[in-house]
Design a protein around this motif. Structure first.
Motif, PDB file in Angstrom:
ATOM      1  N   ARG A 570       0.845  -1.193   0.000  1.00 51.98           N
ATOM      2  CA  ARG A 570       0.000   0.000   0.000  1.00 51.98           C
ATOM      3  C   ARG A 570       0.878   1.239   0.000  1.00 51.98           C
ATOM      4  NH1 ARG A 570      -4.413  -0.598   4.619  1.00 51.98           N
ATOM      5  NH2 ARG A 570      -4.942   1.447   3.789  1.00 51.98           N
ATOM      6  N   VAL A 571       0.631   2.131  -0.949  1.00 53.00           N
ATOM      7  CA  VAL A 571       1.440   3.331  -1.120  1.00 53.00           C
ATOM      8  C   VAL A 571       0.523   4.546  -1.139  1.00 53.00           C
ATOM      9  CG1 VAL A 571       3.222   4.435  -2.508  1.00 53.00           C
ATOM     10  CG2 VAL A 571       2.979   1.953  -2.571  1.00 53.00           C
ATOM     11  N   LEU A 572       0.922   5.614  -0.465  1.00 55.92           N
ATOM     12  CA  LEU A 572       0.159   6.860  -0.496  1.00 55.92           C
ATOM     13  C   LEU A 572       0.468   7.632  -1.770  1.00 55.92           C
ATOM     14  CD1 LEU A 572       0.546   8.100   3.182  1.00 55.92           C
ATOM     15  CD2 LEU A 572      -1.482   7.081   2.136  1.00 55.92           C
ATOM     16  N   PRO A 573      -0.490   8.382  -2.291  1.00 55.99           N
ATOM     17  CA  PRO A 573      -0.239   9.182  -3.497  1.00 55.99           C
ATOM     18  C   PRO A 573       0.920  10.154  -3.287  1.00 55.99           C
ATOM     19  CG  PRO A 573      -2.589   9.088  -3.021  1.00 55.99           C
ATOM     20  CD  PRO A 573      -1.901   8.487  -1.849  1.00 55.99           C
ATOM     21  N   GLY A 574       1.839  10.180  -4.254  1.00 54.10           N
ATOM     22  CA  GLY A 574       2.978  11.084  -4.199  1.00 54.10           C
ATOM     23  C   GLY A 574       4.097  10.635  -3.282  1.00 54.10           C
ATOM     24  N   ALA A 575       3.965   9.470  -2.625  1.00 52.83           N
ATOM     25  CA  ALA A 575       4.960   9.017  -1.650  1.00 52.83           C
ATOM     26  C   ALA A 575       6.138   8.325  -2.333  1.00 52.83           C
ATOM     27  CB  ALA A 575       4.316   8.070  -0.647  1.00 52.83           C
ATOM     28  N   GLN A 576       7.303   8.399  -1.680  1.00 56.50           N
ATOM     29  CA  GLN A 576       8.477   7.664  -2.128  1.00 56.50           C
ATOM     30  C   GLN A 576       8.376   6.224  -1.622  1.00 56.50           C
ATOM     31  OE1 GLN A 576      11.025   8.872  -4.067  1.00 56.50           O
ATOM     32  NE2 GLN A 576       9.960  10.826  -4.243  1.00 56.50           N
ATOM     33  N   TRP A 577       8.582   5.268  -2.508  1.00 56.02           N
ATOM     34  CA  TRP A 577       8.461   3.844  -2.154  1.00 56.02           C
ATOM     35  C   TRP A 577       9.752   3.124  -2.517  1.00 56.02           C
ATOM     36  CZ3 TRP A 577       8.675  -0.593  -5.201  1.00 56.02           C
ATOM     37  CH2 TRP A 577       8.214  -1.772  -4.634  1.00 56.02           C
ATOM     38  N   GLU A 578      10.304   2.372  -1.565  1.00 53.70           N
ATOM     39  CA  GLU A 578      11.509   1.584  -1.811  1.00 53.70           C
ATOM     40  C   GLU A 578      11.324   0.184  -1.262  1.00 53.70           C
ATOM     41  OE1 GLU A 578      14.840   3.629  -0.111  1.00 53.70           O
ATOM     42  OE2 GLU A 578      15.198   4.793  -1.942  1.00 53.70           O
ATOM     43  N   TYR A 579      11.934  -0.767  -1.942  1.00 52.48           N
ATOM     44  CA  TYR A 579      11.800  -2.164  -1.514  1.00 52.48           C
ATOM     45  C   TYR A 579      13.072  -2.928  -1.891  1.00 52.48           C
ATOM     46  CZ  TYR A 579      10.437  -7.090  -1.978  1.00 52.48           C
ATOM     47  OH  TYR A 579      10.398  -8.458  -1.921  1.00 52.48           O
ATOM     48  N   PRO A 580      13.892  -3.339  -0.896  1.00 52.67           N
ATOM     49  CA  PRO A 580      15.073  -4.156  -1.183  1.00 52.67           C
ATOM     50  C   PRO A 580      14.682  -5.637  -1.259  1.00 52.67           C
ATOM     51  CG  PRO A 580      15.044  -3.526   1.123  1.00 52.67           C
ATOM     52  CD  PRO A 580      13.824  -2.920   0.502  1.00 52.67           C
ATOM     53  N   GLY A 607      19.243  -5.079  -6.294  1.00 55.89           N
ATOM     54  CA  GLY A 607      17.862  -5.512  -6.095  1.00 55.89           C
ATOM     55  C   GLY A 607      17.002  -4.527  -5.340  1.00 55.89           C
ATOM     56  N   MET A 608      17.383  -3.238  -5.323  1.00 58.49           N
ATOM     57  CA  MET A 608      16.579  -2.218  -4.649  1.00 58.49           C
ATOM     58  C   MET A 608      15.611  -1.603  -5.649  1.00 58.49           C
ATOM     59  SD  MET A 608      15.712  -0.315  -2.043  1.00 58.49           S
ATOM     60  CE  MET A 608      17.012  -0.276  -0.786  1.00 58.49           C
ATOM     61  N   LEU A 609      14.313  -1.807  -5.422  1.00 58.72           N
ATOM     62  CA  LEU A 609      13.283  -1.177  -6.233  1.00 58.72           C
ATOM     63  C   LEU A 609      12.944   0.186  -5.640  1.00 58.72           C
ATOM     64  CD1 LEU A 609      10.844  -4.151  -6.938  1.00 58.72           C
ATOM     65  CD2 LEU A 609      11.901  -2.723  -8.689  1.00 58.72           C
ATOM     66  N   SER A 610      12.781   1.197  -6.510  1.00 54.31           N
ATOM     67  CA  SER A 610      12.422   2.539  -6.042  1.00 54.31           C
ATOM     68  C   SER A 610      11.424   3.143  -7.010  1.00 54.31           C
ATOM     69  CB  SER A 610      13.666   3.423  -5.915  1.00 54.31           C
ATOM     70  OG  SER A 610      14.354   3.500  -7.148  1.00 54.31           O
ATOM     71  N   TRP A 611      10.547   3.972  -6.455  1.00 49.70           N
ATOM     72  CA  TRP A 611       9.465   4.527  -7.262  1.00 49.70           C
ATOM     73  C   TRP A 611       8.821   5.683  -6.504  1.00 49.70           C
ATOM     74  CZ3 TRP A 611       3.843   2.977  -6.916  1.00 49.70           C
ATOM     75  CH2 TRP A 611       3.088   3.475  -7.990  1.00 49.70           C
TER      76      TRP A 611
END
Length: 649
Positions: A570-580, A607-611
């Motif tokens: 779950r991600v908030l609108p406009g938020a920075q999201w990272e996942y290793p 393997g770090m995903l960022s968005w």
């Protein structure tokens, strides 16, 4: 009214939690007759603090010294109440601070208080019992010292001592329960603090001082159940006072909350320590419960009341009526969040009385208004329908199946923000468990997507997902265990056979069982927690085994590439999201390729995903597919879906 009628009315008032009225009634009884034993015992049951409870019990002993149950209860209070306890006042009192909020008071009935106009009379009664109590304490102390001098741990039953008392259950014996015995006395081990809650929990759980949890004397375990010092992953057995009839994970899987048959309390089992660390005294053996994050939610049908308990203080913090005013038939929470629960309720108890579903705010014990409600699913229309539900860690997806004697079908609730949607298929899928990889695993071996469409199948296996990864176990009808990775029907390795597994198929294996304790609740394993726990049918015990994946895989000759992690979806609108992405492979390093994802998403060589999520006022779904490959050419896909969920107004 006579004394007996006053006492009866006081008991009714206490059940209604009208402590002021109960205090007035008991005061009248004790003014007329300060030697009324029953009035003192009832006053102790509703006392505002352990100190007051001990005081009232001492008055009762002063009237009738030959009360072994009262003596043991008093001894337990004296032993278990630390000096300067910050929770000295009743945790459900009007000034109590709710640990699930930042300083907001937990609204609960007022504290029970006796009037003090008759203190002089009370002191006379107390003096008579005090001398007797001192003598009994000295006698017990002498017996404990004698046993210790003989090399027998205090609290161990002996031919001349058939019962274990609270005073005999010393700290030395508690230490023996958690360590291998040596010829010398073992000092009590330090009690570990619970881990820091996750970010989701931190939003709703205030920081509280965590008192040292104590083991209830009634839960004294025999010496033969001590933990093995050998690090080899073998099963260790921990006995319980009665057979376990349900086990629900909480605190991210660190704790398992156990319900025993005909037992008026819940037990808190620490998976890391492999022992029972606390008892939540519900007060009746007829109740429903669930758990998640640092909270336990209890429903008592007899009074139609809800309770919340804190797993940081092991105390009840709030009691309120069921906000629907109807009968609750099922409670469900995710093990890593304490904010919400999905509640199934019925308007009455007749077989065809209508049943529905609502979302409960577990902090305020109030219904949460939903933008899209669907109370009446195809599976849960009537009170008579036995319904089973299982949730993922965050209460995002909740599976539902029925135990009616025709195809139970498959149901799935999805909670996003304050939206609740429901899907249903009438085809029988067996028992349904939702994994952290957003796949649904069944007792028939079929694997479903969150659209309830078939993805794959592992025939002949009852599939049980891990609490915190894409791993799953497949258990055959004879108890043999195979370990699988998400989306792979070929086993990673074998894990032996479940201990004490029945030779004949038990009712809890059947998709038609009305029992809540199905196999997925009897088998619990966690990759991060490094444990595997099994609750055998009909035994007064549980079995624990260390589960370290790297050590297990090193013992095999198989090639492997396994994803260990799962993202925050779950991600908030406009938020920075990272996942290793975390993996384990016999041929590291691993390369990562983003095969499919939303615009602007990137993945690093590590393997770090960022968005950065787009700013939107509408719910939005984004699929992500990552290809992983090790140095020997082994490949696997890591797939998941992200939800952009605006905050509810």
């Amino acid at each position: 009214m006579n004394e007996e009628e006053f006492i009866q009315e006081a008991q009714i008032a206490i059940r209604r939690e009208d402590y002021a009225l109960a205090g007035d009634l008991l005061t009248k009884v004790l003014k007329q007759n300060p030697m009324n034993l029953q009035a003192w015992i009832i006053a102790a049951d509703a006392a505002e603090s352990p100190e007051k409870e001990a005081e009232y019990l001492q008055h009762a002993l002063g009237i009738q010294p030959d009360l072994p149950e009262i003596r043991e209860r008093l001894a337990t209070l004296v032993k278990d109440t630390p000096p300067g306890d910050p929770f000295e006042e009743d945790a459900t009192g009007p000034e109590a601070e709710d640990p699930f909020t930042q300083g907001s008071p937990a609204k609960a009935p007022g504290s029970f208080r006796l009037l003090i106009g008759f203190n002089v009379i009370l002191l006379l009664a107390f003096a008579a019992g005090l001398a007797w109590l001192v003598k009994q304490t000295l006698d017990l102390d002498h017996r404990v010292r004698t046993l210790t001098d003989q090399g027998i741990p205090a609290g161990t039953p002996t031919p001349g001592s058939p019962e274990l008392t609270a005073l005999e259950h010393t700290e030395e014996h508690a230490a023996l329960e958690a360590a291998t015995p040596t010829p010398e006395p073992i000092p009590p081990p330090p009690t570990p603090l619970p881990p820091e809650p996750t970010a989701d929990q931190s939003e709703s759980i205030a920081q509280e001082a965590t008192p040292t949890p104590t083991i209830d004397p009634m839960l004294l375990l025999p010496e033969e159940n001590q933990l093995l010092a050998n690090p080899v992953p073998v099963w260790s057995k921990v006995e319980t006072p009665f057979p376990v009839q349900n086990a629900i994970p909480a605190f991210g899987g660190k704790y398992l909350i156990l319900q025993l048959e005909e037992f008026p309390a819940l037990l808190v089992y620490d998976t890391k320590e492999n022992r029972i660390i606390s008892t939540l005294r519900v007060g009746t053996d007829s109740f429903l419960y669930t758990a998640g994050g640092a909270a336990v939610l209890v429903y008592v049908p007899e009074t139609n009341m809800l309770q919340t308990w804190s797993l940081k203080t092991f105390r009840k913090i709030a009691t309120k009526p069921n906000p629907k005013g109807a009968i609750i038939t099922n409670l469900t929470m995710g093990h890593s969040t304490s904010e919400r629960a999905l509640v199934r309720y019925a308007e009455g108890t007749q077989p065809l009385d209508w049943a529905g579903t609502y979302l409960l705010d577990t902090v305020r014990l109030l219904e949460i208004p939903l933008h899209e409600k669907q109370h009446n699913s195809a599976l849960s229309r009537h009170y008579r329908d036995p319904i089973h539900r299982r949730a993922d860690a965050r209460l995002h997806h909740i599976t539902e199946w029925s135990s009616r004697q025709y195809p139970p079908g498959a149901g799935l609730y999805t909670i996003t923000g304050n939206d609740l949607t429901f899907q249903h298929q009438s085809t029988s899928k067996g028992q349904l468990r939702v994994g952290e990889d957003e796949l649904i695993y069944t007792s028939t071996g079929e694997i479903l997507s969150t659209n309830l469409t078939s993805v794959s199948e592992i025939k002949g296996r009852n599939l049980i997902p891990s609490l915190d990864s894409g791993l799953l176990m497949g258990i055959s009808d004879n108890g043999q265990i195979q370990l699988y990775t998400s989306g792979n029907s070929f086993p990673l390795t074998g894990l032996g056979t479940l201990p004490s597994f029945p030779k004949k198929k038990n009712p809890y294996h059947s998709q038609y069982t009305t029992l809540p304790f199905t196999l997925d609740r009897r088998v619990v394993f966690s990759l991060k927690g490094e444990y595997f726990v099994y609750f055998p049918h009909g035994e007064q015990a549980l079995y624990h085994r260390t589960f370290r994946l790297k050590e297990i895989l090193k013992e095999t000759d198989a090639e492997y590439l396994v994803v260990l992690s799962s993202p925050e979806r779950r991600v908030l609108p406009g938020a920075q999201w990272e996942y290793p992405i975390q993996t384990v492979s016999h041929a590291a390093p691993v390369s990562y390729t983003l095969e499919f994802g939303p615009p602007g998403m990137h993945i690093s060589q590590q393997g770090m995903l960022s968005w950065t999520a787009p700013k939107t006022r509408e719910l939005q779904q984004e699929k992500v597919v990552v290809l992983l490959e090790d140095q020997k050419g082994n490949r696997t896909y890591h797939k998941f879906e992200l939800t952009i969920a605006p905050l509810s107004p």
